[in-house]
Design a protein around this motif. Structure first.
Motif, short mmCIF file in Angstrom:
data_model
loop_
_atom_site.label_atom_id
_atom_site.label_comp_id
_atom_site.label_asym_id
_atom_site.label_seq_id
_atom_site.Cartn_x
_atom_site.Cartn_y
_atom_site.Cartn_z
N ILE A 284 25.72 43.90 21.44
CA ILE A 284 26.07 45.26 21.89
C ILE A 284 24.84 45.97 22.43
CG2 ILE A 284 26.89 47.51 21.13
CD1 ILE A 284 28.68 46.01 19.10
N HIS A 285 23.74 45.89 21.68
CA HIS A 285 22.49 46.50 22.15
C HIS A 285 22.00 45.84 23.44
CE1 HIS A 285 22.18 49.01 18.64
NE2 HIS A 285 22.13 47.98 17.82
N GLY A 286 22.13 44.52 23.50
CA GLY A 286 21.65 43.80 24.67
C GLY A 286 22.42 44.14 25.92
N ALA A 287 23.73 44.40 25.79
CA ALA A 287 24.55 44.72 26.96
C ALA A 287 24.07 46.00 27.62
CB ALA A 287 26.01 44.85 26.55
N ARG A 288 23.65 46.96 26.84
CA ARG A 288 23.20 48.23 27.41
C ARG A 288 21.89 48.07 28.18
NH1 ARG A 288 25.01 50.36 21.86
NH2 ARG A 288 27.14 51.09 22.28
N ALA A 289 21.16 46.98 27.92
CA ALA A 289 19.92 46.73 28.64
C ALA A 289 20.17 46.29 30.07
CB ALA A 289 19.09 45.67 27.90
N ALA A 384 28.88 41.83 27.74
CA ALA A 384 28.25 42.30 28.98
C ALA A 384 29.30 42.78 29.98
CB ALA A 384 27.42 41.17 29.60
N ILE A 385 30.37 42.03 30.14
CA ILE A 385 31.40 42.41 31.12
C ILE A 385 32.09 43.70 30.69
CG2 ILE A 385 33.63 41.72 32.11
CD1 ILE A 385 32.61 38.81 31.99
N SER A 386 32.37 43.85 29.40
CA SER A 386 33.02 45.10 28.95
C SER A 386 32.12 46.30 29.18
CB SER A 386 33.40 44.99 27.47
OG SER A 386 32.26 44.94 26.64
N HIS A 387 30.81 46.11 29.02
CA HIS A 387 29.88 47.22 29.30
C HIS A 387 29.92 47.59 30.78
CE1 HIS A 387 26.32 49.73 29.38
NE2 HIS A 387 25.82 48.96 30.33
N MET A 388 29.87 46.57 31.64
CA MET A 388 29.86 46.86 33.07
C MET A 388 31.21 47.41 33.56
SD MET A 388 27.43 43.80 34.66
CE MET A 388 28.17 42.41 33.80
N GLN A 389 32.28 47.16 32.79
CA GLN A 389 33.60 47.72 33.12
C GLN A 389 33.76 49.12 32.51
OE1 GLN A 389 35.97 46.46 35.01
NE2 GLN A 389 35.52 44.30 35.25
N GLY A 390 32.78 49.57 31.73
CA GLY A 390 32.85 50.89 31.12
C GLY A 390 33.77 50.96 29.91
N GLU A 393 32.72 50.30 24.20
CA GLU A 393 33.03 50.88 22.89
C GLU A 393 34.46 50.57 22.48
OE1 GLU A 393 31.25 52.39 25.20
OE2 GLU A 393 29.34 52.40 24.11
N ARG A 394 35.37 50.66 23.43
CA ARG A 394 36.77 50.38 23.11
C ARG A 394 36.96 48.93 22.69
NH1 ARG A 394 42.09 50.51 27.20
NH2 ARG A 394 43.60 49.97 25.55
N CYS A 395 36.30 48.01 23.37
CA CYS A 395 36.56 46.59 23.15
C CYS A 395 35.84 46.00 21.94
CB CYS A 395 36.21 45.81 24.41
SG CYS A 395 37.26 46.26 25.82
N VAL A 396 34.77 46.64 21.50
CA VAL A 396 34.11 46.14 20.28
C VAL A 396 34.64 46.85 19.04
CG1 VAL A 396 32.03 45.49 21.53
CG2 VAL A 396 32.14 47.74 20.42
N ALA A 397 35.33 47.97 19.22
CA ALA A 397 35.82 48.74 18.07
C ALA A 397 36.68 47.92 17.11
CB ALA A 397 36.57 49.98 18.55
N PRO A 398 37.62 47.08 17.59
CA PRO A 398 38.44 46.31 16.64
C PRO A 398 37.62 45.37 15.76
CG PRO A 398 39.43 46.28 18.83
CD PRO A 398 38.06 46.85 18.99
N CYS A 399 36.44 44.97 16.24
CA CYS A 399 35.61 44.01 15.51
C CYS A 399 34.65 44.70 14.55
CB CYS A 399 34.81 43.16 16.49
SG CYS A 399 35.83 42.22 17.63
N LEU A 400 34.58 46.01 14.59
CA LEU A 400 33.62 46.75 13.78
C LEU A 400 34.28 47.48 12.62
CD1 LEU A 400 31.39 48.24 16.61
CD2 LEU A 400 30.99 46.17 15.27
N ARG A 401 35.56 47.28 12.46
CA ARG A 401 36.25 47.94 11.35
C ARG A 401 37.26 46.99 10.72
NH1 ARG A 401 38.90 50.69 15.85
NH2 ARG A 401 41.04 49.92 16.06
N SER A 402 37.60 47.29 9.50
CA SER A 402 38.62 46.51 8.79
C SER A 402 40.00 46.95 9.25
CB SER A 402 38.50 46.71 7.28
OG SER A 402 37.24 46.27 6.83
N PRO A 403 41.00 46.11 9.16
CA PRO A 403 42.34 46.52 9.57
C PRO A 403 42.86 47.62 8.68
CG PRO A 403 42.42 44.44 8.38
CD PRO A 403 40.97 44.75 8.60
N THR A 404 43.66 48.51 9.27
CA THR A 404 44.26 49.54 8.46
C THR A 404 45.28 48.94 7.52
OG1 THR A 404 45.92 49.88 10.20
CG2 THR A 404 43.98 51.30 10.25
#
Length: 412
Positions: A284-289, A384-390, A393-404
């Motif tokens: 995630i950090h690398g994509a912003r570079a 990288a592609i999700s970052h360039m598509q703007g 944040e939306r696409c990594v969000a499911p992987c950064l939280r536990s399921p409800t």
């Protein structure tokens, strides 16, 4: 069909067999497998390239055994061989240090032990050829029983079964990988997998991350719906209630994101793989570079597999085009594939790696840590592609939280 039933190499625990020439490494590989996999000879340096053998090592399960060249190999060719041995060390989950019981630990053996301990690789010291030692003290045998050491004989079969049991115990400790997607959903959740079928898709089969995602969803009790990107819109309209998660191929991220309501979680196979391999945070950090890339900046694009390049190849064509469109710059690109990966990343401004489905977790984390040590940002294709598509944040969000938690069931 047999290949579809085999555990992929990247999912097997890698057991590296190391030691000096003629310590009996190849004999040990043959004893563990019960087959004559490796050539055995009294001539030093018989093993030149690493020998790989995938097998079910009961009771450990699916493993990949790797026999290596002697760490004490000499000369110009010997240097190349030991270089390949060191490359095996990068992907080793469990190490077996084979020592000639007649000679005991050497300086080279102690250097290997120091590496194992520094890299936190679980290891066993295996004293082979114990049948050729006139006397092995009872104290030595007893000490070996509890100190990560074992006396064996590949000739007589002494303690080979015990060695397999010891390896199985280490496998339990080394198997730290989590789930690809199953821990992000609940039983009965519907998950849509968007799988483009174009000329870059493998003929007659799904790629490995797609297969793994379907299997993991099934094991979690979820419901998989697989569709092409061209039919995705119609498929989404027919699913009631809406799916809990959509997983797409990264190459159609923008198209699928535009058709997916914001209240439906969206990610990609590549992003899930980054999480699974333990490198998502750095990716995630690398994509912003990417935004800081300059004209002439050096970008390494690396793939873990090798394949025939198509005219619209993702690594060599599509990604560079996306980068140049996003940044307005023209960097210089270098490409690697398969096991090739630079030891020194210091000269690069950015590394973009594939999902790494063909690499085990330790090798992928080694590459990630190599970039960190060099101070070079590293990301992967999907992030990288999700970052360039703007839509990062939306696409990594499911992987950064536990399921409800699932909604409570009404009482009958």
């Amino acid at each position: 069909m047999s290949s579809l039933n085999q555990t992929p190499q990247g999912e097997r625990l890698h057991i590296g067999i190391f030691g000096k020439r003629n310590a009996g490494k190849s004999s040990l590989l043959n004893s563990l497998t019960g087959q004559n996999i490796a050539v055995v000879s009294p001539v030093k340096g018989t093993t030149t390239d690493p020998v790989y053998k995938a097998m079910e090592l009961l009771p450990a399960g699916p493993v990949l055994l790797i026999d290596t060249a002697g760490i004490d190999d000499s000369g110009e060719l010997g240097s190349l061989r030991t270089g390949k041995t060191k490359n095996v060390l990068r992907k080793t989950d469990i190490a077996l240090l084979v020592v000639d019981a007649r000679e005991g630990l050497s300086g080279e053996d102690r250097q290997l032990i120091a590496f194992f301990e520094e890299a936190r690789v679980p290891y066993l010291t295996v004293y082979n050829k114990s049948d050729m030692v006139a006397t092995i003290s009872t104290a030595a045998e007893a000490g070996a029983a509890g100190a990560g050491e074992l006396y064996v004989s590949c000739k007589t079969g002494k303690n080979i079964h015990e060695l397999k049991e010891r390896i199985a115990g280490l496998c339990e400790k080394a198997d730290e990988a989590g789930r690809l997607v199953g821990d992000l959903i609940h039983a009965d959740d519907v998950v849509v997998l968007v799988v483009p079928v174009d000329k870059s898709a493998p003929k007659g089969r799904l790629i490995l991350p797609q297969q793994q995602a379907i299997r993991d969803i099934l094991e979690a009790g979820g419901i998989s719906v697989v569709t092409k990107d061209t039919e995705y819109g119609q498929a989404l309209k027919r699913i009631h209630p809406p799916p809990k998660l959509v997983i797409t191929d990264s190459q159609v991220f923008g198209k699928i994101a535009g058709q997916t309501p914001r209240d439906i979680a969206l990610t990609s196979f590549s992003i899930l793989m980054a999480r699974y391999k333990g490198v998502l945070e750095n990716a995630i950090h690398g994509a912003r570079a990417i935004d800081a890339i300059t004209d002439g900046g050096r970008v390494l694009i690396s793939e873990a597999c090798t394949h025939h390049r198509q005219c619209d190849d993702i690594a060599t064509v599509k990604l560079p085009a996306m980068i140049e469109k996003h940044t307005g710059k023209k960097p210089a690109y270098e490409f690697t594939s398969g096991t090739a990966f630079p030891d020194d990343l210091g000269g690069y401004d950015l590394v973009i790696h594939c999902g790494g489905c063909m690499l085990n977790r330790r090798e992928m984390m080694y590459r990630d840590n190599a970039a960190k040590r060099a101070g070079v940002p590293m990301t992967n294709f999907g992030v990288a592609i999700s970052h360039m598509q703007g839509i990062l944040e939306r696409c990594v969000a499911p992987c950064l939280r536990s399921p409800t938690p699932p909604a409570p069931q009404a009482s009958p």
